[in-house]
Design a protein around this motif. Structure first.
Motif, PDB file in Angstrom:
ATOM      1  N   UNK A 284       0.831  -1.200   0.000  1.00 35.83           N
ATOM      2  CA  UNK A 284       0.000   0.000   0.000  1.00 35.83           C
ATOM      3  C   UNK A 284       0.875   1.264   0.000  1.00 35.83           C
ATOM      4  N   UNK A 285       2.068   1.133   0.559  1.00 35.96           N
ATOM      5  CA  UNK A 285       3.034   2.238   0.520  1.00 35.96           C
ATOM      6  C   UNK A 285       4.046   2.011  -0.604  1.00 35.96           C
ATOM      7  N   UNK A 286       4.483   0.769  -0.728  1.00 30.85           N
ATOM      8  CA  UNK A 286       5.571   0.439  -1.656  1.00 30.85           C
ATOM      9  C   UNK A 286       5.228   0.767  -3.114  1.00 30.85           C
ATOM     10  N   UNK A 287       3.996   0.490  -3.535  1.00 30.60           N
ATOM     11  CA  UNK A 287       3.639   0.717  -4.947  1.00 30.60           C
ATOM     12  C   UNK A 287       3.717   2.197  -5.323  1.00 30.60           C
ATOM     13  N   UNK A 288       3.008   3.089  -4.588  1.00 32.72           N
ATOM     14  CA  UNK A 288       3.125   4.505  -4.962  1.00 32.72           C
ATOM     15  C   UNK A 288       4.523   5.071  -4.736  1.00 32.72           C
ATOM     16  N   UNK A 289       5.192   4.578  -3.668  1.00 33.45           N
ATOM     17  CA  UNK A 289       6.553   5.074  -3.409  1.00 33.45           C
ATOM     18  C   UNK A 289       7.491   4.671  -4.544  1.00 33.45           C
ATOM     19  N   UNK A 290       7.336   3.446  -5.055  1.00 29.29           N
ATOM     20  CA  UNK A 290       8.169   2.985  -6.173  1.00 29.29           C
ATOM     21  C   UNK A 290       7.953   3.862  -7.402  1.00 29.29           C
ATOM     22  N   UNK A 291       6.698   4.268  -7.609  1.00 32.69           N
ATOM     23  CA  UNK A 291       6.416   5.132  -8.767  1.00 32.69           C
ATOM     24  C   UNK A 291       7.191   6.443  -8.678  1.00 32.69           C
ATOM     25  N   UNK A 292       7.136   7.065  -7.506  1.00 32.54           N
ATOM     26  CA  UNK A 292       7.791   8.377  -7.380  1.00 32.54           C
ATOM     27  C   UNK A 292       9.317   8.222  -7.427  1.00 32.54           C
ATOM     28  N   UNK A 293       9.846   7.186  -6.755  1.00 35.82           N
ATOM     29  CA  UNK A 293      11.299   6.979  -6.753  1.00 35.82           C
ATOM     30  C   UNK A 293      11.766   6.642  -8.181  1.00 35.82           C
ATOM     31  N   UNK A 294      10.977   5.838  -8.897  1.00 33.52           N
ATOM     32  CA  UNK A 294      11.313   5.490 -10.282  1.00 33.52           C
ATOM     33  C   UNK A 294      11.331   6.733 -11.170  1.00 33.52           C
ATOM     34  N   UNK A 295      10.341   7.605 -10.990  1.00 31.32           N
ATOM     35  CA  UNK A 295      10.281   8.833 -11.796  1.00 31.32           C
ATOM     36  C   UNK A 295      11.495   9.712 -11.506  1.00 31.32           C
ATOM     37  N   UNK A 296      11.823   9.875 -10.231  1.00 25.04           N
ATOM     38  CA  UNK A 296      12.965  10.724  -9.844  1.00 25.04           C
ATOM     39  C   UNK A 296      14.269  10.131 -10.379  1.00 25.04           C
ATOM     40  N   UNK A 297      14.430   8.806 -10.209  1.00 30.18           N
ATOM     41  CA  UNK A 297      15.658   8.141 -10.658  1.00 30.18           C
ATOM     42  C   UNK A 297      15.860   8.321 -12.163  1.00 30.18           C
ATOM     43  N   UNK A 298      14.791   8.101 -12.944  1.00 29.62           N
ATOM     44  CA  UNK A 298      14.963   8.162 -14.402  1.00 29.62           C
ATOM     45  C   UNK A 298      15.148   9.609 -14.875  1.00 29.62           C
ATOM     46  N   UNK A 299      14.501  10.559 -14.179  1.00 28.66           N
ATOM     47  CA  UNK A 299      14.712  11.975 -14.552  1.00 28.66           C
ATOM     48  C   UNK A 299      16.172  12.358 -14.318  1.00 28.66           C
ATOM     49  N   UNK A 300      16.737  11.932 -13.189  1.00 27.42           N
ATOM     50  CA  UNK A 300      18.139  12.255 -12.891  1.00 27.42           C
ATOM     51  C   UNK A 300      19.076  11.515 -13.845  1.00 27.42           C
ATOM     52  N   UNK A 301      18.733  10.271 -14.189  1.00 29.04           N
ATOM     53  CA  UNK A 301      19.551   9.508 -15.136  1.00 29.04           C
ATOM     54  C   UNK A 301      19.531  10.182 -16.508  1.00 29.04           C
ATOM     55  N   UNK A 302      18.347  10.662 -16.915  1.00 36.01           N
ATOM     56  CA  UNK A 302      18.223  11.329 -18.209  1.00 36.01           C
ATOM     57  C   UNK A 302      19.000  12.645 -18.209  1.00 36.01           C
ATOM     58  N   UNK A 303      18.927  13.356 -17.082  1.00 33.27           N
ATOM     59  CA  UNK A 303      19.670  14.614 -16.952  1.00 33.27           C
ATOM     60  C   UNK A 303      21.175  14.340 -17.083  1.00 33.27           C
ATOM     61  N   UNK A 304      21.635  13.290 -16.399  1.00 33.20           N
ATOM     62  CA  UNK A 304      23.059  12.911 -16.478  1.00 33.20           C
ATOM     63  C   UNK A 304      23.422  12.551 -17.910  1.00 33.20           C
ATOM     64  N   UNK A 305      22.551  11.808 -18.573  1.00 29.35           N
ATOM     65  CA  UNK A 305      22.812  11.397 -19.963  1.00 29.35           C
ATOM     66  C   UNK A 305      22.928  12.616 -20.879  1.00 29.35           C
ATOM     67  N   UNK A 306      22.166  13.674 -20.547  1.00 29.57           N
ATOM     68  CA  UNK A 306      22.162  14.875 -21.392  1.00 29.57           C
ATOM     69  C   UNK A 306      23.380  15.754 -21.158  1.00 29.57           C
ATOM     70  N   UNK A 307      23.874  15.824 -19.891  1.00 23.70           N
ATOM     71  CA  UNK A 307      24.904  16.823 -19.579  1.00 23.70           C
ATOM     72  C   UNK A 307      26.304  16.236 -19.385  1.00 23.70           C
ATOM     73  N   UNK A 308      26.409  14.909 -19.283  1.00 21.85           N
ATOM     74  CA  UNK A 308      27.709  14.320 -18.944  1.00 21.85           C
ATOM     75  C   UNK A 308      28.746  14.586 -20.037  1.00 21.85           C
ATOM     76  N   UNK A 309      28.395  14.405 -21.283  1.00 25.40           N
ATOM     77  CA  UNK A 309      29.351  14.652 -22.380  1.00 25.40           C
ATOM     78  C   UNK A 309      28.752  15.656 -23.370  1.00 25.40           C
ATOM     79  N   UNK A 310      28.102  16.712 -22.849  1.00 23.50           N
ATOM     80  CA  UNK A 310      27.400  17.656 -23.727  1.00 23.50           C
ATOM     81  C   UNK A 310      28.378  18.332 -24.686  1.00 23.50           C
TER      82      UNK A 310
END
Lengths: 347, 249
Positions: A284-310
């Motif tokens: 009941x907590x894990x499912x919504x928490x996983x959604x938000x953590x997954x969104x944050x993780x992938x946004x930061x990963x995408x940001x890193x992918x964009x700026x690491x070797x810009x």
């Protein structure tokens, strides 16, 4: 004597969910502002509300490039993580994720086929991937039912794994005859959300809203499955119905994610594990928490992918797999030390 | 009133017939001991009653065919303590016991049932402890609490004291005996220890190779001749020899 804990538990759950949800808008804002060209928060807000001239570079970057892309990234992160979390609970297996069913390979085959035929973009790869995802699910469930009328979990996993291998072999065959499209296919299979637009975001939101709605309502049932499928049946869970609901929703989510972003590995496997370490195993907590953590993780990963070797850009799937593999080894090492002698990796 | 009626029950996995034409009844207030050697079909029979396997024949619970019952309705009437290996994730003892109230929805009595069940099995102090840290016996008591919290009319126990030491073995059987004193309840229990079947059972069914060898009061069912033909050994003589060791100490 009753425990006066029900309301307290609910309040605690709401507080914890608010805590997990809080970083989402902050990271979202960061990812919209930062990139190969950094734009201040004030300027970003003005662009978002149409207070900048529409043709100005900042407005164009924010409204036509970054906003739809970050939206897509957040939605894909949430969808992949939710799918993995639901599958790990349903199958009582910490190594399961959305791709365990084999639908992911089916969707990838559809997209690769479309690209090989020269049909890229929303009308080609996306539609083909979604169609193949659902087709794969139908084939997997029909085969499982033919082999075992009770739709036992082990049968479904086995059929899924075999189907995955079959679809991967077909994909290799298509690539062998893809000619000049091989490079496009190779880049697609690495996973990337570059160039995604509002249409993609709409498609993702259209899949995520109903599917997440259904899965989030199954928190108690997934808790029962995570204790054991037999136990779930004994306490009154309609195991066949829940299994089908979760599998159809996960297949829809995975199919749409693969069609939009290609193969993005490890999010569905690692993020639910990490979240379980923070929130505990209650779905009941894990499912919504996983959604938000997954969104944050992938946004930061995408940001890193964009700026690491810009100004160049790394494929996001490569980055998540690199980070995910290291994270997974650490988690596995920790769990082996912490829960030695127990049957499963336990958080 | 009849709690459970099993008529011509058959279960097969492909060409392999596990249960063949099994029939017996269980009345309210009775404690039926299901005994037989390994592979006799005892757990399969329980699985069929719990809705876990396809079968031929008829199973009626309190007069109603169980095939027409929804899973929640069946769980409100039947509680099953199965043989198990472990729990995958770090749920607390209370989390696992709370699952026993799943079929009752948002019943305001849920918290009271959970608390009472935890106290009954002696796990109240460990209610917030992770099940991954429990011993086999504590885990078994946790699942027993889950079944008690379910508050069913028919309690099905599949070798309930497998992981328990003698003290808890006695406590569990005494507890089930006390539970059975409430009118409208019955117990169906699989045991390998025939002394327990004789001591606690009010009736017994002896199974061998999927067929009922005998049924009735435990003393009649567990007669020397029946056991000799079912287990291919003189169970009574062996048990006496085992118990005789204590006289020499």
């Amino acid at each position: 004597m009753e425990r006066p804990g029900v309301d307290r538990d609910k309040k605690r759950r709401v507080r914890r969910l608010a805590l997990y949800g809080a970083p989402v808008p902050l990271v979202f804002a960061l990812c919209v502002c930062v990139g190969s060209v950094n734009i201040g928060l004030g300027q970003t807000i003005r662009a978002l509300f149409g207070l900048l001239e529409a043709a100005s570079p900042d407005s164009l970057i924010i409204r036509t490039v970054r906003l739809p892309r970050v939206l897509c990234v957040a939605l894909v992160g949430a969808a992949l993580s939710l799918s993995g979390c639901a599958m790990q609970g349903l199958l009582r297996n910490p190594l399961a994720d959305g791709s365990t069913l084999g639908v992911s390979a089916g969707a990838a085959l559809g997209a690769v086929l479309a690209i090989a035929l020269g049909r890229t973009g929303m009308g080609g790869a996306v539609v083909m991937a979604v169609l193949f995802a659902f087709g794969s699910l139908l084939v997997i469930l029909a085969l499982s039912f033919a082999l075992d009328g009770s739709l036992a979990t082990n049968t479904i996993i086995l059929v899924g794994v075999i189907f995955s291998m079959f679809a991967s072999a077909l994909m290799s065959l298509v690539i062998a005859f893809a000619g000049e499209h091989v490079r496009t296919i190779t880049f697609w299979t690495m996973g990337s959300l570059a160039g995604t637009g509002y249409g993609h975001a709409l498609l993702l939101a259209g899949a995520l809203l109903p599917c997440a709605g259904i899965i989030l309502c199954l928190g108690r049932e997934l808790n029962a499955f995570a204790v054991g499928e037999e136990n779930a049946r004994h306490v009154g869970v309609d195991v066949k119905r829940v299994k089908l609901l979760v599998m159809v929703c996960v297949s829809a989510l995975i199919g749409v994610c693969v069609s939009v972003g290609g193969t993005i590995g490890f999010v569905g496997l690692v993020i639910p594990h990490m979240t379980r370490m923070l929130s505990g195993p209650d779905h009941k907590v894990l499912l919504p928490a996983s959604m938000t953590v997954g969104a944050v993780f992938l946004m930061l990963a995408d940001l890193t992918a964009r700026i690491l070797v810009k100004p160049l850009e790394l494929p996001i799937g490569v980055l998540t797999s690199l980070v995910g593999a290291v994270a997974f080894v650490l988690i596995f090492y920790r769990s082996r030390r912490g829960a030695a002698g127990h049957e499963y990796v336990g958080y | 009133m009849s709690m459970l009626d099993i008529e011509n029950l058959g279960v097969a996995y492909g060409p392999l017939k596990i249960l063949k034409d099994v029939s017996f009844s269980l009345e309210e207030g009775q404690w039926l001991m299901l005994v037989g050697p390994n592979g006799a079909g005892k757990s399969t029979l329980i699985n069929a009653v719990a809705g876990g396997t396809a079968y031929t024949g008829r199973i009626r619970l309190q007069g109603r065919d169980i095939t027409g019952m929804r899973p929640r309705e069946r769980a409100r009437r039947v509680g099953v303590l199965a043989q198990r290996s472990g729990v995958g994730y770090a749920y607390t003892v209370e989390d696992v016991v709370r699952l026993g109230r799943y079929a009752h929805g948002r019943d305001p009595k849920n918290a009271a049932h959970i608390h009472r069940a935890l106290v009954q099995v002696g796990m109240e102090e460990k209610r917030d402890q992770s099940v991954l840290t429990l011993s086999g016996g504590e885990l078994q008591r946790t699942f027993l609490a889950q079944v008690l919290a379910q508050n069913p009319d028919l309690l099905i126990l599949d070798e309930p004291t497998n992981h328990l030491d003698l003290k808890y073995r006695q406590q569990v059987f005494e507890l089930v005996g006390k539970w059975l004193q409430t009118p409208g309840r019955a117990v169906l229990c699989v045991v390998h220890d025939l002394s327990l079947a004789l001591a606690y059972g009010t009736c017994a069914v002896l199974l061998k190779e999927g067929r009922v060898m005998d049924r009735g009061v435990p003393k009649k069912v567990l007669s020397r001749e029946n056991l000799l033909s079912t287990y291919d050994m003189d169970v009574a003589a062996w048990s006496r020899r085992m118990l005789g060791q204590w006289n020499d100490m």
